[in-house]
Design an enzyme around this catalytic site. Structure first.
Site, short mmCIF file in Angstrom:
data_model
loop_
_atom_site.label_atom_id
_atom_site.label_comp_id
_atom_site.label_asym_id
_atom_site.label_seq_id
_atom_site.Cartn_x
_atom_site.Cartn_y
_atom_site.Cartn_z
N CYS A 1 0.81 -1.22 0.00
CA CYS A 1 0.00 0.00 0.00
C CYS A 1 0.85 1.27 0.00
CB CYS A 1 -0.96 -0.01 1.17
SG CYS A 1 -0.22 -0.57 2.70
N TYR A 2 2.08 1.17 0.53
CA TYR A 2 3.00 2.33 0.54
C TYR A 2 4.32 1.89 -0.07
CZ TYR A 2 -0.14 4.79 3.75
OH TYR A 2 -1.21 5.42 4.31
#
Lengths: 503, 127
Positions: A130-131
């Site tokens: 996600c990051y």
């Protein structure tokens, strides 16, 4: 007679409230009496301006593209907390820059943000689905952030012990420079203007109450860390928006050999509700007593050398053991007065109304020392008990022989009674040989001012002595000043060997 | 007027010589001898004898700087705390009635003690 908070706020709104600063209140009460003062005065403003180390701010930088969950963060090379995802951080005032240790820290980052300067943000991450981003470097100004909220765990101490130094060396402490032999005394605090000194039972100061913090309108969160109301050392946790602050009331500072700290202005307006408020806000500098502590003793429980009032300290000199000592304030009374005056103006102009605490602060609390489950390592655990010594009256050549045979650089010198009177090093011998002016005895060339340690002294204190005096050994003495062992700087290495250092 | 006099190693007794030659009484505020930086003395002379004394010192081989002021006080950085007051050996610093810091630079002997003691880096040497 009593006044309600609504009545006072109504007067603030219509511009008829009578506001005075806390240092004006004692004379008003003497002149008008308690009832008269209650009728006359609606609000008393307080203020303090000094070093408040336990301060910092939560920052939110906004998301980058591609996004990063920052795990290690530096602002102008000062590390900020990376444990609150993803682009949030907390910058603490006392953290030192990794590149400019002695001149820049978290407090400077905060001041630079407030004065409109650009700050370099560097961050690293281990990356996730996600990051995905692993690192970022960018320049940011305060206006680029989503939030910059100052939240200070411990501010506005009710009072603070003054400091002297009975030892023989100048000390550089968070209480400033302390000259040897009690040659000066330093203190901190605004005395008569201090917020909590004007409300010691915390009837008016508590959660939600409006304050001035760093020039912004903020509020009290509740009790501060180490809050110790029972011992008259109450503290407050405070908050305000950093974007509304200014450098009149917020300044970064460096305490030499201690590090960065933040000088902050904090002020609290107190509604004059009843006689009790009048009585408390009539406090004078001479009513507020503090202890003078000896920083020459490197312990948590520093000996108390005397008691003085803020009036004594602010007079410029105090008397201690029949000697006059010059005082230095570390906090600024002039700025404290500016804080109280600014609050006064805000209220007179209707820019700030007052409220009572939504939650009260516990006044029975007493701060505890740390519970320690592991023993502190003492000098006796690593000192060398086999110590070669020499007598004052012996020849230098004998000292040279002993130094060679003992494979040591330091020879403690004893008098006829076996007490330690000096120390002799290979350097002293070399000097004596280079300049042979009939110096033949040990006592002619020994160093008389010997820095020593004791067997039961914590090793950290002994290490500090070695570093401070730039020496490489300390004779270990007992209560009778007999030399029982020696501690060499090289012995400190034992602490890092597996299983070493513990008999 | 203060003069900062830098003497060359193994030099002659220059200050004594100048006193003898000029008849001007020189007060040595501070002196330092350092293996790397040589010998340095801060001396106080009457204003009117300043040129005469410094010329004579220079002719004897010393480097002389005339110091117009003592410690430099940056009023922007100063917050009027007073940390400097008690550590100054010459009482250069004091408060006025409004708790504003007053600096009497004439009394300053440029010892530099206050520079590190100022939490706000508001004090510096001007030479």
């Amino acid at each position: 007679m009593e006044k309600s908070i609504d009545e006072i706020n109504r007067r603030i709104r219509d511009g008829s409230a009578r506001v005075v600063t806390a240092d004006e209140m004692p004379d008003i009460v003497s002149e008008l009496g308690e009832e008269g003062a209650l009728q006359e005065v609606d609000v008393v403003t307080t203020g303090t301006f000094g070093a408040m180390c336990s301060s910092g701010a939560f920052l939110n930088f906004g998301h980058a593209e591609p996004p990063i969950k920052m795990e290690r963060i530096w602002l102008n090379d000062v590390e900020a907390y990376g444990g609150i995802a993803a682009v949030d951080t907390y910058i603490g005032a006392t953290n030192k820059s990794v590149t400019r240790m002695e001149s820049y820290g978290g407090a400077h980052v905060i001041e630079d943000f407030i004065s409109g300067k650009s700050i370099e943000l560097r961050a690293q991450s281990s990356g996730s689905d996600c990051y995905p981003r692993r690192s970022i470097t960018t320049e940011l100004r305060l206006e680029d952030l989503n939030q910059a909220i100052m939240v200070n765990p411990r501010n506005a101490y009710q009072r603070y012990d003054a400091a002297v130094n009975t030892s023989e060396d100048t000390l550089y402490t968070y209480m400033g420079t302390l000259l040897p032999h009690n040659a000066n005394v330093t203190f901190s605090g605004a005395g008569t203007l201090n917020p909590i000194c004007n409300d010691p039972n915390l009837r008016l100061i508590g959660s939600g109450v409006p304050i001035l913090l760093g020039g912004a309108q903020g509020m009290v969160i509740g009790e501060g860390t180490q809050h110790s109301s029972a011992g008259s050392f109450a503290t407050l946790m405070t908050t305000a928006d950093m974007t509304e602050m200014n450098t009149d009331f917020l300044r970064a500072a460096i305490m030499y050999r201690y590090g960065p700290t933040l000088y902050l202005g904090v002020g609290i307006p107190l509604p004059v509700l009843d006689i009790e408020t009048v009585r408390r806000t009539a406090v004078r500098d001479s009513d507020i007593m503090i202890s003078i502590k000896d920083f020459g003793v490197p312990s948590r429980s520093r000996p108390v050398i005397g008691q003085v009032s803020y009036a004594d300290l602010k007079s410029g000199t105090i008397e201690l053991n029949n000697e006059e000592i010059t005082t230095s304030s570390l906090s600024s009374f002039r700025r404290a007065k500016m804080v109280a005056n600014t609050l006064k103006r805000w209220i007179e102009e209707g820019q700030m109304t007052l409220c009572l605490p939504t939650r009260f602060i516990d006044t029975s609390k007493q701060a505890k020392p740390m519970r320690e489950t592991r023993k502190v390592v003492l000098v006796q655990e690593i000192m060398q008990r086999k110590v070669v010594t020499i007598k004052e009256g012996q020849e230098i050549t004998e000292a040279a022989r002993k130094l060679l045979k003992g494979e040591t650089n330091h020879l403690p010198v004893l008098n006829e009674q076996g007490r330690l009177t000096g120390v002799i090093t290979t350097f002293d011998i070399a000097k004596a040989v280079a300049r042979p002016e009939r110096k033949v005895k040990v006592q002619d060339i020994m160093t008389r001012n010997v820095i020593t340690t004791q067997a039961d002294e914590p090793i950290d204190i002994a290490a500090q002595k070695l570093e401070h005096h730039r020496i490489s050994a300390l004779p270990v003495v007992d209560a009778q000043n007999q030399c029982i062992a020696i501690l060499h700087a090289s012995d400190l290495g034992k602490l890092f060997k597996p299983g070493g250092g513990r008999p | 007027m203060k003069l900062l006099v830098r003497l060359i190693h193994d030099s002659k007794p220059i200050i004594a010589q100048v006193v003898k030659d000029t008849g001007v009484l020189i007060n040595v505020d501070r002196a330092r001898s350092d293996a790397h930086e040589g010998e340095e003395a801060l001396v106080d002379v009457p204003d009117e004898a300043c040129i005469q004394v410094s010329d004579r010192m220079r002719s004897l081989g010393a480097e002389v700087r005339i110091l117009e002021e003592g410690i430099r006080h940056d009023e922007e950085e100063c917050v009027d705390c007073g940390a400097c007051i008690s550590i100054c050996p010459k009482k250069v610093f004091s408060f006025d009635k409004d708790w504003k810091l007053q600096v009497e630079t004439k009394k300053c002997i440029l010892c530099g003690r206050c520079i590190i003691s100022c939490p706000h880096s508001a004090l510096s040497l001007s030479y």
